[in-house]
Design an enzyme around this catalytic site. Structure first.
Site, mmCIF file in Angstrom:
data_model
loop_
_atom_site.group_PDB
_atom_site.id
_atom_site.type_symbol
_atom_site.label_atom_id
_atom_site.label_comp_id
_atom_site.label_asym_id
_atom_site.label_seq_id
_atom_site.Cartn_x
_atom_site.Cartn_y
_atom_site.Cartn_z
ATOM 1 N N HIS A 62 0.964 -1.162 0.188
ATOM 2 C CA HIS A 62 0.022 -0.044 -0.040
ATOM 3 C C HIS A 62 0.779 1.199 0.042
ATOM 4 O O HIS A 62 1.916 1.198 0.685
ATOM 5 C CB HIS A 62 -0.733 0.076 1.306
ATOM 6 C CG HIS A 62 -1.655 -1.082 1.081
ATOM 7 N ND1 HIS A 62 -3.050 -1.093 1.992
ATOM 8 C CD2 HIS A 62 -1.997 -2.276 0.605
ATOM 9 C CE1 HIS A 62 -3.619 -2.326 1.976
ATOM 10 N NE2 HIS A 62 -3.187 -2.969 0.846
ATOM 11 N N GLU A 64 0.925 3.984 1.571
ATOM 12 C CA GLU A 64 1.307 4.553 3.013
ATOM 13 C C GLU A 64 2.244 3.587 3.813
ATOM 14 O O GLU A 64 3.323 3.978 4.388
ATOM 15 C CB GLU A 64 0.172 4.853 3.989
ATOM 16 C CG GLU A 64 -0.845 5.794 3.313
ATOM 17 C CD GLU A 64 -1.908 4.762 2.797
ATOM 18 O OE1 GLU A 64 -1.672 3.814 2.061
ATOM 19 O OE2 GLU A 64 -3.119 5.605 2.905
ATOM 20 N N CYS A 91 -5.571 2.467 5.491
ATOM 21 C CA CYS A 91 -6.475 1.292 6.177
ATOM 22 C C CYS A 91 -5.773 0.781 7.553
ATOM 23 O O CYS A 91 -4.936 1.630 7.959
ATOM 24 C CB CYS A 91 -6.199 0.197 5.222
ATOM 25 S SG CYS A 91 -4.490 -0.658 5.097
ATOM 26 N N CYS A 94 -1.736 0.115 7.140
ATOM 27 C CA CYS A 94 -1.069 1.447 7.052
ATOM 28 C C CYS A 94 -1.142 2.425 8.355
ATOM 29 O O CYS A 94 -0.082 2.998 8.603
ATOM 30 C CB CYS A 94 -1.698 1.914 5.777
ATOM 31 S SG CYS A 94 -1.071 1.204 4.392
HETATM 32 ZN ZN LIG Z 1 -3.138 0.500 3.624
#
Ligand SMILES: [Zn+2]
Length: 163
Positions: A62, A64, A91, A94
């Protein structure tokens, strides 16, 4: 309470969010999921990251989390004074990575709920419904979170991608 909402989103913040959305477009155009993030440090440094779930064959790729890995090369004081901008709310994974990084403030455009409204169950993978604020609120250090910040572009980058 370790979670703070400043409630102050500046034009400068919006400019950086637009940059995060531009990174999300770059990720989408190269075949990854449409997410981008960057860290702006007080000395004018900028670290950028794209989602790499597909091209990196990495479910944890992801934007981040990738950004936190890159930002690990900066010192903790720099991260603490830095601001992470992301095209979509982090999320739970992250948010955890951001927490451990020591980054002091997070600003996001599209909310997790806003994304969920656009993403039907993706190929049988249901969403992880745990808003970033709930993760940060369990932490032992203060973190400032601002968002969602309404940006047409942050929604547009997802249109036609999911489903
Ligand atoms: Zn994430």
């Amino acid at each position: 309470m370790a979670l703070v909402t400043s409630g102050r989103v500046t034009n400068g913040d919006r400019k950086w969010l637009e940059r995060a959305v531009a990174l999300a477009w770059r990720a989408r155009e190269r075949g990854d999921h449409p997410f981008g993030a960057l860290l702006v440090t007080p000395h004018g440094g900028v670290v950028e990251a794209l989602n790499s779930v597909i091209t990196g064959a990495d479910p944890t790729g992801h934007a981040e989390t990738n950004l936190v890995r890159l930002a690990g090369k900066t010192d903790r004081a720099t991260r603490s004074a830095g601001v992470l901008y992301t095209s979509t709310e982090p999320c739970a994974m992250c948010a955890g990575a951001i927490y451990w990084s020591g980054i002091g403030r997070v600003v996001f455009a599209l909310s997790e709920q806003g994304l969920a409204d656009m993403v039907a169950d993706e190929e049988g993978v249901p969403p992880l419904r745990l808003p970033s604020r709930e993760v940060f609120a369990r932490g032992g250090r203060p973190i400032v979170v601002d968002g969602p910040v309404g940006l047409v572009s942050a929604t547009a980058v997802h249109e036609g991608f999911w489903g």
